[in-house]
Design an enzyme around this catalytic site. Structure first.
Site, PDB file in Angstrom:
ATOM      1  N   ARG A 173      64.096  81.513  59.431  1.00  0.00           N
ATOM      2  CA  ARG A 173      65.013  81.532  60.585  1.00  0.00           C
ATOM      3  C   ARG A 173      64.893  80.296  61.466  1.00  0.00           C
ATOM      4  O   ARG A 173      65.715  80.093  62.360  1.00  0.00           O
ATOM      5  CB  ARG A 173      64.774  82.804  61.411  1.00  0.00           C
ATOM      6  N   ASN A 180      51.853  96.870  65.339  1.00  0.00           N
ATOM      7  CA  ASN A 180      50.757  96.057  64.826  1.00  0.00           C
ATOM      8  C   ASN A 180      51.065  94.598  65.150  1.00  0.00           C
ATOM      9  O   ASN A 180      52.111  94.077  64.764  1.00  0.00           O
ATOM     10  CB  ASN A 180      50.677  96.257  63.299  1.00  0.00           C
TER      11      ASN A 180
HETATM   12  C1  UD1 Z   1      53.463  91.456  59.688  1.00  0.00           C
HETATM   13  C2  UD1 Z   1      52.762  92.794  59.575  1.00  0.00           C
HETATM   14  C3  UD1 Z   1      53.377  93.776  60.566  1.00  0.00           C
HETATM   15  C4  UD1 Z   1      53.271  93.209  61.975  1.00  0.00           C
HETATM   16  C5  UD1 Z   1      53.907  91.808  62.045  1.00  0.00           C
HETATM   17  C6  UD1 Z   1      53.607  91.181  63.360  1.00  0.00           C
HETATM   18  C7  UD1 Z   1      52.033  93.110  57.262  1.00  0.00           C
HETATM   19  C8  UD1 Z   1      52.360  93.718  55.975  1.00  0.00           C
HETATM   20  N1  UD1 Z   1      52.914  93.288  58.234  1.00  0.00           N
HETATM   21  O1  UD1 Z   1      54.808  91.668  59.301  1.00  0.00           O
HETATM   22  O2  UD1 Z   1      52.700  94.998  60.501  1.00  0.00           O
HETATM   23  O3  UD1 Z   1      53.931  94.055  62.897  1.00  0.00           O
HETATM   24  O4  UD1 Z   1      53.356  90.958  61.017  1.00  0.00           O
HETATM   25  O5  UD1 Z   1      54.345  90.001  63.508  1.00  0.00           O
HETATM   26  O6  UD1 Z   1      50.989  92.514  57.428  1.00  0.00           O
HETATM   27  N2  UD1 Z   1      52.078  85.028  55.755  1.00  0.00           N
HETATM   28  C9  UD1 Z   1      51.424  84.268  54.807  1.00  0.00           C
HETATM   29  N3  UD1 Z   1      51.650  84.531  53.489  1.00  0.00           N
HETATM   30  C10 UD1 Z   1      52.496  85.502  53.074  1.00  0.00           C
HETATM   31  C11 UD1 Z   1      53.160  86.260  54.063  1.00  0.00           C
HETATM   32  C12 UD1 Z   1      52.937  86.001  55.383  1.00  0.00           C
HETATM   33  O7  UD1 Z   1      50.647  83.370  55.145  1.00  0.00           O
HETATM   34  O8  UD1 Z   1      52.625  85.679  51.866  1.00  0.00           O
HETATM   35  C13 UD1 Z   1      51.842  84.731  57.168  1.00  0.00           C
HETATM   36  C14 UD1 Z   1      53.081  84.199  57.873  1.00  0.00           C
HETATM   37  O9  UD1 Z   1      53.089  82.779  57.885  1.00  0.00           O
HETATM   38  C15 UD1 Z   1      52.922  84.744  59.276  1.00  0.00           C
HETATM   39  C16 UD1 Z   1      52.134  86.025  59.071  1.00  0.00           C
HETATM   40  O10 UD1 Z   1      51.519  85.919  57.816  1.00  0.00           O
HETATM   41  O11 UD1 Z   1      52.143  83.882  60.083  1.00  0.00           O
HETATM   42  C17 UD1 Z   1      53.017  87.237  59.157  1.00  0.00           C
HETATM   43  O12 UD1 Z   1      53.994  87.170  58.152  1.00  0.00           O
HETATM   44  P1  UD1 Z   1      55.417  87.802  58.337  1.00  0.00           P
HETATM   45  O13 UD1 Z   1      56.177  87.646  57.077  1.00  0.00           O
HETATM   46  O14 UD1 Z   1      56.042  87.318  59.583  1.00  0.00           O
HETATM   47  O15 UD1 Z   1      55.016  89.337  58.468  1.00  0.00           O
HETATM   48  P2  UD1 Z   1      55.900  90.505  58.974  1.00  0.00           P
HETATM   49  O16 UD1 Z   1      56.717  91.007  57.840  1.00  0.00           O
HETATM   50  O17 UD1 Z   1      56.590  90.121  60.217  1.00  0.00           O
END
Ligand code: UD1
Ligand code: CA
Length: 453
Positions: free
Chosen positions: A16, A166
């Site tokens: 986004r 969370n």
């Molecule tokens: C995640 C949480 C959710 C929480 C939210 C808060 C999980 C499954 N879900 O969801 O409970 O409310 O964050 O914002 O944990 N990232 C990686 N590698 C990946 C995926 C993500 O490094 O494969 C990092 C992203 O860069 C980011 C963070 O992890 O900094 C969160 O990832 P994002 O995809 O935003 O998670 P949400 O689906 O929002």
């Protein structure tokens, strides 16, 4: 904490943001989001910091050459649980692992310490937010114990109304984490390895699952869009403005100041609207900064007034000076006490001594100018011959007439006067009047041309 490991998740795409720049490198207060998170992590004095990066590739580790962190690549990105798995080879078997997000920049060390006060437990940082849409929700039993965390896309009807979310930040005992991660599956709406799915595994183990409720939910907000980035920037600036005012600074409008670095102010400083401070800036007592000034890496002495729309980089200005409006100082500009610099004056790598004046339309570069010197309007130090830079020296008490070109290397002696419009190519002796310009002549009886028919 000697047994603490911090894992920063920073591999997400940030779709986004619509940007070629990896999300965690977008600046907040002039520094990448990830830099703010690393600061919070370092404040805990952990034994190691591991950053999991992915999207944007090498640009992320390359931006932090001296961070002391270990960067591990997650490719492809298969969820937050999968991201933490990439860090496992760098985690010891004992101690605690704290998981942070690279796109949650305002998290404070104080909040994190609270989370770390329950070693041995699996502890989540949660928050109550007005609109929980998009977040994982904390599901509890009737007695209030945590049962699981459900992602937005996996919610059932009743769970939609849970307002405790969370934040993503958690602390886990290393002794169990490895095993929990190994047992995660991607059987969910997004086909990802959810880190949050370690909750039921911990409960099966008999590991306590606890939460710490963030006192300040704004601290736990992540950046998913440029709009959210702008909101967090304002929040950050508001905090800085409050700290400045607490320290005795008057801000014409605390909503219209931008500090992108370290601004240190003595008491009774006044800062008008629209100013930007970058790098390290130090302002002495009673300094006044006019509207829309930009100061980067500057030190300004007590009582000095910087008039509006001045742009100062790498300057040291003495006490009781007057600068601007529309002054431009470049690195190495140094003003003695009570010096005056007026509009459209550029100073670079030059000293303007005590009580000296350059009030209008002037360039002073690579120059040493003594005390009590008057630089007339339109004076230029010609410091560059096309290949090399040369110095101009103007000794104490000299008077430089308007529109003088000083062709460096050249010295104007003490108390010398240079006539207006001179091009000075040789040293001007002290105490004398030196002129270098055509003599004025009048052609007697000269007739204006008339138009031919
Ligand atoms: C995640 C949480 C959710 C929480 C939210 C808060 C999980 C499954 N879900 O969801 O409970 O409310 O964050 O914002 O944990 N990232 C990686 N590698 C990946 C995926 C993500 O490094 O494969 C990092 C992203 O860069 C980011 C963070 O992890 O900094 C969160 O990832 P994002 O995809 O935003 O998670 P949400 O689906 O929002
Ligand atoms: Ca997110």
């Amino acid at each position: 904490m000697s047994n603490l490991s911090v894992v920063v998740l920073a591999a997400g795409k940030g779709t986004r943001m619509r940007s070629a720049l990896p999300k965690v490198l977008h600046p907040l207060a002039g520094r990448p989001l990830l830099a703010h998170v690393l600061d919070a992590a370092r404040a805990l004095e952990p034994a190691r910091i591991i950053v999991v990066y992915g999207h944007g590739g090498q640009a992320v580790p390359d931006s932090f050459p001296d961070s002391g962190a270990t960067f591990v690549l997650q490719e492809p990105q298969r969820g937050t649980g999968h991201a933490v798995m990439q860090a496992l080879p760098h985690l010891p078997d004992a101690g605690t692992t704290l998981v942070l997000y690279g796109d949650v920049p305002l998290i404070s060390a104080t909040t994190l310490r609270e989370l770390l006060s329950r070693p041995g437990a699996l502890c989540f940082l949660t928050a109550k937010v007005p609109d929980p849409t998009g977040y994982g929700r904390i599901v509890r039993d009737a007695g209030g114990a945590v049962l699981r965390i459900v992602e937005q896309k996996d919610l059932n009807g009743a769970e939609q109304h849970i307002d405790e979310i969370n934040t993503g930040v958690l602390a886990a005992p290393n002794a169990r984490l490895r095993d929990w991660l190994a047992r995660l599956t991607d059987h969910n709406a997004q086909g990802e390895y959810y880190l949050t799915d370690i909750v039921p595994l911990a409960l099966q183990d008999g590991t306590p699952v606890v939460t710490a409720l963030a006192a300040d939910p704004e601290q736990t907000q992540g950046v998913n869009s440029r709009e959210q980035l702008a909101q967090l920037e304002r929040r950050y600036q508001r905090d800085i403005a409050r700290q400045l005012m607490d320290g005795g600074v008057t801000l014409a409008d605390p909503g219209r100041i931008d500090v992108r670095g370290e601004l240190t102010c003595a008491e009774d400083v006044f800062i008008d609207v629209g100013c930007v401070f970058e790098g390290k800036v130090k302002l002495g007592t009673n300094v006044r900064i006019g509207a829309h000034c930009v100061l980067r890496d500057c030190e300004i002495g007590a009582g000095t007034v910087i008039e509006p729309l001045s742009h100062l980089t790498g300057a040291r200005v003495g006490a009781g000076c007057s600068v601007g409006p529309f002054a431009r100082f470049r690195p190495g500009a140094t003003l003695g006490d009570r010096a005056h610099v007026g509009n459209f004056v550029e100073i670079k790598n030059a000293v303007l001594g005590e009580a000296s004046k350059a009030n209008h339309l002037t360039y002073l570069g690579d120059a040493s100018i003594g005390k009590g010197v008057n630089i007339g309007a339109g004076t230029i130090t010609c410091n560059y011959d096309g290949a090399n830079k040369h110095r101009t020296v103007i000794e104490d008490g000299a008077f430089i007439g308007s529109d003088t070109a000083l062709v460096a290397p050249v010295t104007v002696g003490r108390d010398a006067t240079i006539g207006a419009g001179s091009v000075i190519t040789e040293d001007a002796p002290p105490g004398e009047l030196t002129l270098a310009r055509g003599r004025q002549v009048t052609i007697k009886g000269w007739k204006k041309p008339v138009k031919q028919k």
